[in-house]
Write a protein that holds these residues in place. Structure first.
Motif, PDB file in Angstrom:
ATOM      1  N   GLU A  79      35.313 -18.462  28.417  1.00 33.42           N
ATOM      2  CA  GLU A  79      34.890 -17.113  27.397  1.00 33.42           C
ATOM      3  C   GLU A  79      35.666 -16.000  28.120  1.00 33.42           C
ATOM      4  OE1 GLU A  79      32.620 -13.316  25.522  1.00 33.42           O
ATOM      5  OE2 GLU A  79      31.677 -14.033  26.492  1.00 33.42           O
ATOM      6  N   LEU A  80      35.781 -15.561  29.293  1.00 31.51           N
ATOM      7  CA  LEU A  80      36.968 -14.902  29.815  1.00 31.51           C
ATOM      8  C   LEU A  80      38.977 -15.482  29.569  1.00 31.51           C
ATOM      9  CD1 LEU A  80      36.018 -14.027  32.650  1.00 31.51           C
ATOM     10  CD2 LEU A  80      35.964 -12.399  30.922  1.00 31.51           C
ATOM     11  N   VAL A  81      38.959 -16.663  29.465  1.00 36.66           N
ATOM     12  CA  VAL A  81      39.962 -17.058  29.397  1.00 36.66           C
ATOM     13  C   VAL A  81      40.257 -17.212  27.977  1.00 36.66           C
ATOM     14  CG1 VAL A  81      41.431 -19.665  29.611  1.00 36.66           C
ATOM     15  CG2 VAL A  81      39.509 -19.273  30.994  1.00 36.66           C
ATOM     16  N   LEU A  82      39.612 -17.744  27.050  1.00 41.23           N
ATOM     17  CA  LEU A  82      39.520 -18.236  25.412  1.00 41.23           C
ATOM     18  C   LEU A  82      39.991 -16.958  24.951  1.00 41.23           C
ATOM     19  CD1 LEU A  82      36.465 -20.478  24.337  1.00 41.23           C
ATOM     20  CD2 LEU A  82      38.833 -21.185  24.011  1.00 41.23           C
ATOM     21  N   LYS A  83      39.415 -14.964  24.908  1.00 43.01           N
ATOM     22  CA  LYS A  83      39.930 -13.984  25.001  1.00 43.01           C
ATOM     23  C   LYS A  83      41.171 -14.251  25.094  1.00 43.01           C
ATOM     24  CE  LYS A  83      35.033 -12.115  25.481  1.00 43.01           C
ATOM     25  NZ  LYS A  83      34.293 -10.853  25.544  1.00 43.01           N
ATOM     26  N   GLN A  84      41.906 -14.829  25.705  1.00 46.57           N
ATOM     27  CA  GLN A  84      43.348 -14.599  26.429  1.00 46.57           C
ATOM     28  C   GLN A  84      44.168 -15.186  25.695  1.00 46.57           C
ATOM     29  OE1 GLN A  84      44.128 -15.059  30.587  1.00 46.57           O
ATOM     30  NE2 GLN A  84      42.350 -14.424  30.572  1.00 46.57           N
ATOM     31  N   ASP A  85      43.573 -16.458  24.850  1.00 42.67           N
ATOM     32  CA  ASP A  85      44.746 -17.519  23.674  1.00 42.67           C
ATOM     33  C   ASP A  85      44.230 -16.912  22.487  1.00 42.67           C
ATOM     34  OD1 ASP A  85      45.580 -19.184  22.690  1.00 42.67           O
ATOM     35  OD2 ASP A  85      45.606 -19.991  24.300  1.00 42.67           O
ATOM     36  N   PRO A  86      44.464 -16.544  21.805  1.00 41.86           N
ATOM     37  CA  PRO A  86      43.972 -16.293  20.276  1.00 41.86           C
ATOM     38  C   PRO A  86      43.983 -17.560  19.419  1.00 41.86           C
ATOM     39  CG  PRO A  86      46.175 -15.019  20.670  1.00 41.86           C
ATOM     40  CD  PRO A  86      45.927 -15.799  21.914  1.00 41.86           C
ATOM     41  N   VAL A  87      45.403 -17.899  19.797  1.00 36.80           N
ATOM     42  CA  VAL A  87      45.265 -19.344  18.415  1.00 36.80           C
ATOM     43  C   VAL A  87      44.011 -20.432  18.960  1.00 36.80           C
ATOM     44  CG1 VAL A  87      46.844 -21.536  18.559  1.00 36.80           C
ATOM     45  CG2 VAL A  87      47.776 -19.570  18.574  1.00 36.80           C
ATOM     46  N   LEU A  88      43.889 -20.988  20.557  1.00 39.40           N
ATOM     47  CA  LEU A  88      42.967 -21.361  20.243  1.00 39.40           C
ATOM     48  C   LEU A  88      41.774 -21.113  19.689  1.00 39.40           C
ATOM     49  CD1 LEU A  88      42.597 -24.515  21.891  1.00 39.40           C
ATOM     50  CD2 LEU A  88      41.391 -22.842  24.275  1.00 39.40           C
ATOM     51  N   SER A  89      41.416 -19.731  19.556  1.00 39.30           N
ATOM     52  CA  SER A  89      40.095 -18.599  19.782  1.00 39.30           C
ATOM     53  C   SER A  89      40.158 -19.424  18.348  1.00 39.30           C
ATOM     54  CB  SER A  89      40.370 -17.347  20.100  1.00 39.30           C
ATOM     55  OG  SER A  89      40.309 -17.164  21.619  1.00 39.30           O
TER      56      SER A  89
END
Length: 348
Positions: free
Chosen positions: A171-181
């Protein structure tokens, strides 16, 4: 051909896509063969040179009357006009494409074959082709639009996935990548999951997918488009195809669930060097994968590497026999892989 289309699973596996069947001449199609080819799912592409033969024009007209969509592949014979029953064009474009807009007056869709570069793809699109086949997805600029920070973040996420990290770490990494999110949330809200309540958060998304499916989808979502409203990378269906086939082969050979997951990961990761525009050696070095997965990705060695090589290039009966895989198992793995790749492409 009768054996191929006599298997009802073929057209079901590639649905909703249609099948383009290339043939030398319409005379090949006997009544028994036609009974296996539903007109609403099969497009017939004949060598245009066949029009020089007596009776070919009448056979094409009869197929058109039966509801088949027809293409003529290649240049028409001298002094032969294109029949109105076969207005669509198929053409080998390996050595060049027609002039811009030259196909637009003709009814399509038109098929460009052996399109092996991004430049040739663009030329064919300008000419008016709608469908394309060839190796052009491999020619996309690797790492395009990705800065160093984005690339490091992707590699960090890959490392977390490879070691079965905690959901909170993901989750922490996903929050840093808006496109992947964006792609992840769009996926869980797609028709594939048919949920009544919209999913708006990472914790919800992880709960809906489950950890195993989350990891599988994220491995493929890495190939998603470079912007939130962009199209998926052309490597996405190819990675999904390899992942699905390696998983199915592993399962058919009695592999445990963890082994199946590693086989899937191997197929999904096998195009990361092209995606990221960097050597596979550097990518694998950051991921700390199991030894046999590293060997498969770097050298195509070991049983898993052998199957990856076969998934990439195909396999004849001799190769299957050497690998200890029977024809029925290979065919089932192909059908599963295509069905899975189509599902991925429709929902990402």
């Amino acid at each position: 051909m009768g054996t191929l289309f006599g298997n009802a699973d073929l057209l079901a596996a590639i649905a909703p896509l249609d099948c383009v069947l290339r043939l030398d001449a319409p005379s090949i199609l006997t009544p028994n063969l036609l009974s296996l080819l539903p007109p609403n799912r099969v497009v017939l592409a004949f060598d245009a040179a066949a029009l020089a033969h007596d009776g070919a024009q009448k056979q094409i007209a009869a197929l058109h009357e039966r509801g088949y969509r027809l293409m003529l592949d290649g240049a028409l014979p001298p002094s032969v006009l294109r029949p109105s029953a076969a207005p669509a064009v198929a053409l080998d474009c390996r050595d060049g494409a027609p002039p811009p807009s030259s196909l637009l007056p003709s009814f399509g869709p038109h098929l460009a074959r052996r399109v092996d570069s991004a430049g040739r793809f663009a030329e064919c699109a300008r000419a008016g082709f709608d469908w394309f086949s060839g190796a052009y997805p491999f020619d996309a600029a690797g790492g395009q639009g990705q800065d160093g920070t984005s690339r490091r973040r992707l590699l960090g996420l890959l490392a977390l996935l490879a070691r079965d990290a905690d959901s909170r770490e993901l989750e922490l990494v996903l929050k840093q990548d808006p496109v992947l999110s964006f792609h992840l949330l769009r996926l869980v809200n797609s028709a594939a999951f048919a949920l009544n309540t919209p999913i708006t958060g990472y914790v919800q998304a992880i709960a809906v997918l489950g950890r195993r499916q989350l990891q599988r989808w994220l491995q493929l979502l890495l190939y998603a488009g470079g912007s939130a409203d962009g199209l998926p990378n052309l490597l996405l269906p190819l990675a999904a195809l390899r992942a699905g086939q390696l998983e199915m082969l592993c399962k058919a050979e009695g592999g445990e669930r963890d082994e199946q997951d590693l086989a899937f990961m191997t197929g999904a990761f096998s195009l990361l060097d092209r995606l990221l525009g960097m050597p596979m050696q550097d990518i694998v070095g950051d991921l700390r994968l199991p030894g046999h997965v590293e060997a498969a990705l770097l050298e195509r060695s070991g049983a898993l590497g052998e199957r990856l090589r076969m998934a990439e290039h195909g396999a004849d009966s001799d190769a299957l026999r050497a690998a200890g895989i029977d024809g029925a198992t290979w065919w089932a793995s192909l059908l599963h892989a295509h069905h899975w790749a189509i599902q991925v492409s429709r929902n990402v």
